[in-house]
Design a protein around this motif. Structure first.
Motif, PDB file in Angstrom:
ATOM      1  N   ALA A 116       0.827  -1.208   0.000  1.00  9.65           N
ATOM      2  CA  ALA A 116       0.000   0.000   0.000  1.00  9.65           C
ATOM      3  C   ALA A 116       0.859   1.255   0.000  1.00  9.65           C
ATOM      4  O   ALA A 116       0.571   2.226  -0.727  1.00  9.65           O
ATOM      5  CB  ALA A 116      -0.933  -0.005   1.202  1.00  9.65           C
ATOM      6  N   ALA A 117       1.933   1.249   0.802  1.00  6.48           N
ATOM      7  CA  ALA A 117       2.812   2.425   0.873  1.00  6.48           C
ATOM      8  C   ALA A 117       3.524   2.662  -0.454  1.00  6.48           C
ATOM      9  O   ALA A 117       3.633   3.799  -0.927  1.00  6.48           O
ATOM     10  CB  ALA A 117       3.826   2.247   2.005  1.00  6.48           C
ATOM     11  N   ILE A 118       4.015   1.573  -1.063  1.00  2.00           N
ATOM     12  CA  ILE A 118       4.688   1.716  -2.363  1.00  2.00           C
ATOM     13  C   ILE A 118       3.695   2.203  -3.415  1.00  2.00           C
ATOM     14  O   ILE A 118       4.004   3.074  -4.242  1.00  2.00           O
ATOM     15  CB  ILE A 118       5.331   0.383  -2.791  1.00  2.00           C
ATOM     16  N   GLY A 119       2.481   1.626  -3.379  1.00  2.00           N
ATOM     17  CA  GLY A 119       1.456   2.053  -4.331  1.00  2.00           C
ATOM     18  C   GLY A 119       1.134   3.525  -4.199  1.00  2.00           C
ATOM     19  O   GLY A 119       1.057   4.250  -5.199  1.00  2.00           O
ATOM     20  N   MET A 120       0.958   3.998  -2.952  1.00  2.00           N
ATOM     21  CA  MET A 120       0.665   5.411  -2.753  1.00  2.00           C
ATOM     22  C   MET A 120       1.839   6.284  -3.190  1.00  2.00           C
ATOM     23  O   MET A 120       1.650   7.362  -3.752  1.00  2.00           O
ATOM     24  CB  MET A 120       0.322   5.660  -1.283  1.00  2.00           C
ATOM     25  N   PHE A 121       3.056   5.810  -2.933  1.00  2.00           N
ATOM     26  CA  PHE A 121       4.247   6.550  -3.366  1.00  2.00           C
ATOM     27  C   PHE A 121       4.238   6.740  -4.881  1.00  2.00           C
ATOM     28  O   PHE A 121       4.499   7.838  -5.385  1.00  2.00           O
ATOM     29  CB  PHE A 121       5.506   5.787  -2.927  1.00  2.00           C
ATOM     30  N   PHE A 122       3.896   5.671  -5.607  1.00  2.00           N
ATOM     31  CA  PHE A 122       3.897   5.764  -7.070  1.00  2.00           C
ATOM     32  C   PHE A 122       2.750   6.629  -7.577  1.00  2.00           C
ATOM     33  O   PHE A 122       2.883   7.304  -8.604  1.00  2.00           O
ATOM     34  CB  PHE A 122       3.839   4.369  -7.688  1.00  2.00           C
ATOM     35  N   ILE A 123       1.616   6.631  -6.880  1.00  2.00           N
ATOM     36  CA  ILE A 123       0.526   7.531  -7.262  1.00  2.00           C
ATOM     37  C   ILE A 123       0.979   8.978  -7.139  1.00  2.00           C
ATOM     38  O   ILE A 123       0.768   9.804  -8.038  1.00  2.00           O
ATOM     39  CB  ILE A 123      -0.720   7.277  -6.387  1.00  2.00           C
ATOM     40  N   VAL A 124       1.643   9.291  -6.005  1.00  2.00           N
ATOM     41  CA  VAL A 124       2.102  10.663  -5.787  1.00  2.00           C
ATOM     42  C   VAL A 124       3.191  11.030  -6.790  1.00  2.00           C
ATOM     43  O   VAL A 124       3.215  12.146  -7.318  1.00  2.00           O
ATOM     44  CB  VAL A 124       2.592  10.837  -4.335  1.00  2.00           C
ATOM     45  N   ILE A 125       4.097  10.083  -7.076  1.00  2.00           N
ATOM     46  CA  ILE A 125       5.149  10.342  -8.066  1.00  2.00           C
ATOM     47  C   ILE A 125       4.533  10.682  -9.421  1.00  2.00           C
ATOM     48  O   ILE A 125       4.921  11.641 -10.096  1.00  2.00           O
ATOM     49  CB  ILE A 125       6.092   9.123  -8.193  1.00  2.00           C
ATOM     50  N   ALA A 126       3.531   9.885  -9.836  1.00  2.00           N
ATOM     51  CA  ALA A 126       2.871  10.162 -11.116  1.00  2.00           C
ATOM     52  C   ALA A 126       2.145  11.498 -11.072  1.00  2.00           C
ATOM     53  O   ALA A 126       2.129  12.250 -12.059  1.00  2.00           O
ATOM     54  CB  ALA A 126       1.892   9.033 -11.454  1.00  2.00           C
ATOM     55  N   TYR A 127       1.587  11.803  -9.908  1.00  2.00           N
ATOM     56  CA  TYR A 127       0.839  13.052  -9.753  1.00  2.00           C
ATOM     57  C   TYR A 127       1.737  14.276  -9.846  1.00  2.00           C
ATOM     58  O   TYR A 127       1.273  15.374 -10.158  1.00  2.00           O
ATOM     59  CB  TYR A 127       0.090  13.030  -8.423  1.00  2.00           C
ATOM     60  N   THR A 128       3.030  14.088  -9.595  1.00  2.00           N
ATOM     61  CA  THR A 128       3.947  15.235  -9.680  1.00  2.00           C
ATOM     62  C   THR A 128       4.058  15.773 -11.102  1.00  2.00           C
ATOM     63  O   THR A 128       4.713  16.796 -11.322  1.00  2.00           O
ATOM     64  CB  THR A 128       5.355  14.859  -9.175  1.00  2.00           C
ATOM     65  N   SER A 129       3.414  15.088 -12.059  1.00  2.00           N
ATOM     66  CA  SER A 129       3.380  15.653 -13.415  1.00  2.00           C
ATOM     67  C   SER A 129       2.773  17.053 -13.398  1.00  2.00           C
ATOM     68  O   SER A 129       3.073  17.879 -14.268  1.00  2.00           O
ATOM     69  CB  SER A 129       2.583  14.741 -14.350  1.00  2.00           C
ATOM     70  N   PHE A 130       1.930  17.334 -12.388  1.00  2.00           N
ATOM     71  CA  PHE A 130       1.290  18.643 -12.320  1.00  2.00           C
ATOM     72  C   PHE A 130       2.267  19.751 -11.934  1.00  2.00           C
ATOM     73  O   PHE A 130       1.919  20.930 -12.026  1.00  2.00           O
ATOM     74  CB  PHE A 130       0.115  18.605 -11.343  1.00  2.00           C
ATOM     75  N   THR A 131       3.479  19.387 -11.520  1.00  2.00           N
ATOM     76  CA  THR A 131       4.465  20.449 -11.264  1.00  2.00           C
ATOM     77  C   THR A 131       4.793  21.186 -12.558  1.00  2.00           C
ATOM     78  O   THR A 131       5.183  22.354 -12.517  1.00  2.00           O
ATOM     79  CB  THR A 131       5.754  19.871 -10.653  1.00  2.00           C
ATOM     80  N   THR A 132       4.638  20.496 -13.704  1.00  2.00           N
ATOM     81  CA  THR A 132       4.900  21.178 -14.979  1.00  2.00           C
ATOM     82  C   THR A 132       3.914  22.319 -15.194  1.00  2.00           C
ATOM     83  O   THR A 132       4.249  23.321 -15.835  1.00  2.00           O
ATOM     84  CB  THR A 132       4.809  20.193 -16.159  1.00  2.00           C
ATOM     85  N   VAL A 133       2.690  22.163 -14.681  1.00  2.00           N
ATOM     86  CA  VAL A 133       1.700  23.238 -14.800  1.00  2.00           C
ATOM     87  C   VAL A 133       2.200  24.476 -14.073  1.00  2.00           C
ATOM     88  O   VAL A 133       2.171  25.595 -14.607  1.00  2.00           O
ATOM     89  CB  VAL A 133       0.337  22.779 -14.230  1.00  2.00           C
ATOM     90  N   TYR A 134       2.655  24.295 -12.845  1.00  2.00           N
ATOM     91  CA  TYR A 134       3.158  25.411 -12.027  1.00  2.00           C
ATOM     92  C   TYR A 134       4.400  26.044 -12.669  1.00  2.00           C
ATOM     93  O   TYR A 134       4.515  27.273 -12.770  1.00  2.00           O
ATOM     94  CB  TYR A 134       3.480  24.886 -10.629  1.00  2.00           C
ATOM     95  N   ILE A 135       5.312  25.188 -13.133  1.00  2.00           N
ATOM     96  CA  ILE A 135       6.570  25.690 -13.709  1.00  2.00           C
ATOM     97  C   ILE A 135       6.311  26.458 -14.994  1.00  2.00           C
ATOM     98  O   ILE A 135       6.792  27.587 -15.180  1.00  2.00           O
ATOM     99  CB  ILE A 135       7.546  24.521 -13.957  1.00  2.00           C
ATOM    100  N   ARG A 136       5.526  25.863 -15.896  1.00  2.00           N
ATOM    101  CA  ARG A 136       5.283  26.510 -17.179  1.00  2.00           C
ATOM    102  C   ARG A 136       4.445  27.772 -17.027  1.00  2.00           C
ATOM    103  O   ARG A 136       4.626  28.739 -17.766  1.00  2.00           O
ATOM    104  CB  ARG A 136       4.590  25.532 -18.127  1.00  2.00           C
ATOM    105  N   SER A 137       3.541  27.775 -16.058  1.00  2.00           N
ATOM    106  CA  SER A 137       2.745  28.981 -15.838  1.00  2.00           C
ATOM    107  C   SER A 137       3.629  30.137 -15.413  1.00  2.00           C
ATOM    108  O   SER A 137       3.413  31.285 -15.823  1.00  2.00           O
ATOM    109  CB  SER A 137       1.668  28.718 -14.782  1.00  2.00           C
ATOM    110  N   ASN A 138       4.631  29.861 -14.598  1.00  2.00           N
ATOM    111  CA  ASN A 138       5.546  30.922 -14.169  1.00  2.00           C
ATOM    112  C   ASN A 138       6.435  31.404 -15.303  1.00  2.00           C
ATOM    113  O   ASN A 138       7.018  32.483 -15.207  1.00  2.00           O
ATOM    114  CB  ASN A 138       6.390  30.424 -13.000  1.00  2.00           C
ATOM    115  N   HIS A 139       6.530  30.612 -16.372  1.00  2.00           N
ATOM    116  CA  HIS A 139       7.262  31.068 -17.561  1.00  2.00           C
ATOM    117  C   HIS A 139       6.367  31.890 -18.482  1.00  2.00           C
ATOM    118  O   HIS A 139       6.816  32.331 -19.547  1.00  2.00           O
ATOM    119  CB  HIS A 139       7.835  29.874 -18.322  1.00  2.00           C
ATOM    120  N   LYS A 140       5.111  32.093 -18.072  1.00  2.00           N
ATOM    121  CA  LYS A 140       4.155  32.910 -18.829  1.00  2.00           C
ATOM    122  C   LYS A 140       4.061  32.462 -20.287  1.00  2.00           C
ATOM    123  O   LYS A 140       4.308  33.232 -21.216  1.00  2.00           O
ATOM    124  CB  LYS A 140       4.518  34.382 -18.731  1.00  2.00           C
TER     125      LYS A 140
END
Length: 897
Positions: free
Chosen positions: A273-297
């Motif tokens: 369960a812990a490994i599974g949740m870790f991988f869900i969160v890792i995959a979810y970090t794809s949304f950091t690109t939204v934050y990064i690219r938005s700051n690049h306007k």
């Protein structure tokens, strides 16, 4: 040959055939709705509408790097490949379910059993691949094809786990499933609804059914689901917003420690369960690109999620507001309120519209047949004869009889990705477009039952026949039946309506609209279908990046207005506003008493228009236009609150601010699709310049519809604009394309009418080489009419009888009597059809009588005038016209009649 190898070949066959069909029918460039936006953000790594699709955006970006072909087509390939793989998974999943309820293992199957099972898998895969809604998503750059590969993949993975659940290392399949769910969050949330189906399969493998254990399953699986959504999806951003962005790192470190602790202490289930949740969160970090690219306007930066607070709002879809679950008739929109009155209660609305119309109708589209391609069309059982539906229902019943617990898993998938979505989204009536694409997960589940239904037919005959030879021929017959009457029939019926090859309407329309504007123009657009194509043209094709597009739907949001005011994407200059940033953030509905807007025309602007008039007079004998010293219009409130109080929307204020602060420094335009209610009353000063109205210091009592620039219009319509394949009868145009293209003929006829209105004049126009020639307006009108008929032939594009009569009349006045006579039978057919449908409506016959008179067929003109007079015997105008054509035809009439 082993089952494993045969199974792989079946999957490969379904994939290859599906991919070939999709490539043959794929759009050659981007399509309408969100496709232009998704392709543009993939190309620029921009930010699409909430809640974002970072995985799709990144994969799309990779495909844009393919060194050949249209970039829109390259991103379309993502959907074709994903959809073909999803169809492959569907076939493999069907075979897996068949394996589960059969007594013998797959490698021990007889030849007849193999024929039945593998053909069932093929028929199931093709039933999904060739279904109406799935195919629609498969050939355009949308997220739903990508979503379906993840949806089907997790079901296939849980069944693979089911095979090895007692073996060492089986947990790797569960961890891969968790990671896939994490990826799905970065594409479309629909895929995670498959979780409950997976939970039931897991439960069936690990536990013996009892009411108590099943209740525990429901509670635990609901808890895990809520941990994913909204837990991960909304909870982590909320924590990062309310505390510190570093909380995300702390959560990852906490999961790493949990993995270590559970491993050391041999807590196997908790470790998984812990490994599974870790991988869900890792995959979810794809949304950091939204934050990064938005700051690049980036040029497309919807909602500007460049802070933790804005990112939370973006992921939480706050722009769309909250949709209540209990109150079904919740919307206060006047159109929605009017439709709600058709229903006796919330329950009545829910059952008839939200379930019946918004899911049941789509379900029948896919497995019974679709009546047509016009919005709100119903089902037509004559199309597919209901065979896929009947076989699927038979398969469902058979599956419950054979293995009810696994059938329950498919049922969960079927209902949660179908009925539940209608419950959760709580759609109002009417919708701006059909929404069948969101229910494809439900149709995938039913496609499995279609395959099982084919095998169920075989199993049924096997109960009474033991001879293997007979069973072999029976299996072949059933397989042939399914391939012919399900797959081949679905392919035949759906092919043309899903064939987008050759459809360049979105691309060409966007090109034409942008090129209707002068350099550095501001262009107001209405919504998705006249904005997203422009984004593609500017950001991907690099066409007319100097034009600043202002989407009036988005102009109700502060982030968009601030971008218009403060940012300069590509070559487009900012739009000037008198409002401060703080005032823009406060914009909402604003009380607005009706007022007159007065804008003096600067001398420099007047001189520019006067110089153009003088130049045109020397070139072609045009009459000078009356350039006003001041433009004045009445800006009325757009919303009536009663009691003498009126309000304007933020978008109305944006239109006002843009015109008032920018008009004399740069040209301002409205797309022809922008309605009069969105133009704040300035129609008197609009001039049609192609597919856009330009705000000009020239008044007209008829508004923008009454004023054109013949030189500009002629050159653009005849030589500059694109109209690819509009006259090709083999190219299918969907309802949106047809509706948009219908505007084209109106624009052509508007120019022809203006030229004929000034038929005694001449106009200097540029030819295809750019050379200036002075030509009589009658000759130009004939050219325009011929061009309209060439690119939009009447045989392919239905015209209102009034418009057709007008076109025939213009042909006659411009010297094209032969063309007018050639069009007459089409008008006659049109009038006859309308008269048959509504005999009381005499207007079509009156118009046809007018046409007969103009052509010189006075006898038929008299006959029709007299037929109309029978209903209106006291009308003096009708008597006068009837008597005139009688005299021309040499018919003696009784003057006393």
């Amino acid at each position: 040959m082993t089952h494993k190898r045969l199974n792989a070949l079946v999957g490969l066959f379904v994939f290859l055939v599906s991919e070939i069909i999709y490539l043959l029918t794929m759009a050659p460039t981007f399509s309408f709705w969100d496709c232009g936006e998704f392709t543009a953000v993939a190309y620029t790594m921009g930010i699409p509408h909430p809640p974002g699709t970072p995985i799709f955006t990144m994969v799309g970006r990779i495909f844009t790097l393919i060194p050949f072909g249209d970039i829109g087509a390259r991103v379309n390939l993502v959907s074709t490949l994903c959809s073909s793989i999803a169809a492959m998974f569907c076939s493999l999943i069907t075979i897996q379910f068949i394996e589960l309820y059969r007594v013998r293992k797959a490698d021990e199957w007889s030849l007849s059993e193999k024929i039945s099972a593998y053909s069932a898998g093929i028929i199931s895969g093709f039933a999904l691949a060739f279904s109406d809604s799935f195919w629609f998503n498969a050939v355009e750059s949308e997220v739903y094809g990508f979503s379906m590969i993840l949806n089907t993949a997790v079901v296939w993975l849980i069944l693979k786990w089911n095979e090895v659940a007692d073996e060492s290392g089986n947990e790797k399949w569960l961890i891969l499933i968790a990671y896939t769910f994490g990826l799905a969050i970065g594409v479309h949330l629909q895929s995670i609804l498959a979780f409950f189906s997976l939970a039931i399969i897991y439960y069936n493998r690990r536990y013996t059914f009892s009411l108590q254990s099943f209740i525990v399953l429901m509670v635990v699986s609901s808890g895990i689901f809520l941990l994913m959504y909204p837990g991960v999806v909304k909870g982590i951003p909320a924590l990062m917003r309310d505390t510190t962005p570093w909380v995300g790192v702390l959560i990852l470190l906490g999961l790493v420690y949990a993995i270590y602790y559970t491993h050391v202490n041999k807590m196997r289930m908790w470790n998984t369960a812990a490994i599974g949740m870790f991988f869900i969160v890792i995959a979810y970090t794809s949304f950091t690109t939204v934050y990064i690219r938005s700051n690049h306007k980036t040029p497309i930066n919807e909602n500007s999620p460049n802070t933790m607070e804005k990112l939370y709002s973006y992921l939480n879809r706050e722009q769309y507001g909250d949709l209540p679950l209990l109150n079904r008739r919740w919307s206060q929109d006047p159109d929605h309120q009017q439709n709600y009155e058709k229903y006796t209660s919330d329950w009545d609305f829910f059952v008839k519209y939200q379930i019946g119309h918004m899911w049941g109708r789509y379900f029948l589209w896919n497995f019974a047949g679709r009546a047509g391609d016009v919005q709100d069309d119903g089902a037509d059982f004559k199309k597919l004869f209901g065979i896929p539906l009947i076989i699927g229902l038979f398969g469902m019943i058979f599956h419950f009889r054979k293995q009810w617990n696994m059938a329950l898993a498919i049922t969960a998938l079927f209902l949660l990705t179908g009925v539940f979505i209608s419950i959760y989204t709580n759609p109002a009536e009417p919708q701006p477009r059909e929404r069948d694409y969101v229910f494809v997960g439900s149709f995938f589940a039913f496609a499995i039952w279609i395959g099982i239904g084919i095998d169920a037919l075989f199993e049924t005959i096997r109960e009474s026949i033991e001879d293997e030879t007979k069973l072999k021929f029976g299996a072949i017959g059933i397989a042939a039946f399914g391939l012919l009457f399900i797959n081949a029939r679905m392919l035949q019926v759906n092919y043309h309506m899903h064939d987008r090859s050759g459809n360049y309407v979105p691309y060409d329309y966007a090109y034409n609209l942008l090129n209707s504007c002068e350099p550095n123009g501001v262009l107001f657009t209405n919504g998705d279908n006249d904005t997203f194509p422009l984004w593609y043209m500017q950001e991907v094709a690099g066409v007319r990046q100097d034009v600043r597009v202002v989407n009036l739907s988005l102009a109700n949001t502060d982030w968009y207005i601030l971008q218009l005011k403060n940012e300069s994407p590509r070559e487009a200059q900012p739009v000037k506003f008198s409002l401060s940033d703080a005032a823009i953030k406060r914009l909402n509905y604003e009380e607005w008493p009706a007022r007159e807007v007065v804008m003096p025309v600067p001398e420099g602007i007047k001189e520019q228009y006067q110089m153009r008039d003088r130049l045109r007079l020397t070139e072609g004998g045009l009459q000078p236009e009356t350039i006003v010293d001041t433009i004045r219009w009445r800006f009325n409130p757009t919303l009536d609150a009663g009691g003498g109080r009126g309000f304007i929307r933020a978008q109305d204020r944006v239109v006002y601010e843009t015109i008032y602060n920018n008009l004399w420094e740069r040209p301002v335009y409205f797309a022809i699709t922008v309605s009069e209610s969105n133009r704040i009353g300035i129609d008197k000063y609009l001039r049609m310049d192609g597919f856009a109205y330009k705000v000009v210091p020239i008044a007209s009592d008829e508004g923008g519809y009454g004023k054109i620039d013949r030189q500009i219009m002629y050159h653009k319509l005849m030589y500059e604009f694109k109209y690819r394949n509009l006259n090709n009868p083999s190219v299918y145009l969907d309802e949106n394309s047809r509706r948009l293209v219908s505007n084209y003929k109106n624009v052509f006829l508007r120019l022809a009418a203006d030229l004929i209105e000034h038929e005694n004049e001449s106009t200097s126009v540029k030819d295809s080489t750019g050379q200036l020639n002075t030509i009589s307006n009658k000759a130009l009108a004939l050219n325009v009419l011929d061009k309209a008929e060439e690119i939009l032939p009447t045989e392919l594009y239905d015209m209102d009888f009034r418009l057709m009569q007008s076109m025939i009349s213009m042909y006659i006045r411009s010297g094209g009597m032969d063309r007018a006579k050639a069009m007459l039978p089409k008008l006659e057919d049109k009038v006859q059809k309308q008269s048959d449908e509504n005999p009381a409506d005499v207007l079509p016959n009156y118009y046809l009588a007018q046409t007969y008179r103009q052509i010189g067929d006075y006898k038929n003109a008299y006959r029709l005038f007299e037929s109309v007079r029978k209903l209106y015997p006291q009308d003096p105008q009708l008597k006068k016209e009837s008597d005139e054509v009688a005299a021309l035809a040499g018919i003696a009439v009784d003057s006393a009649k």
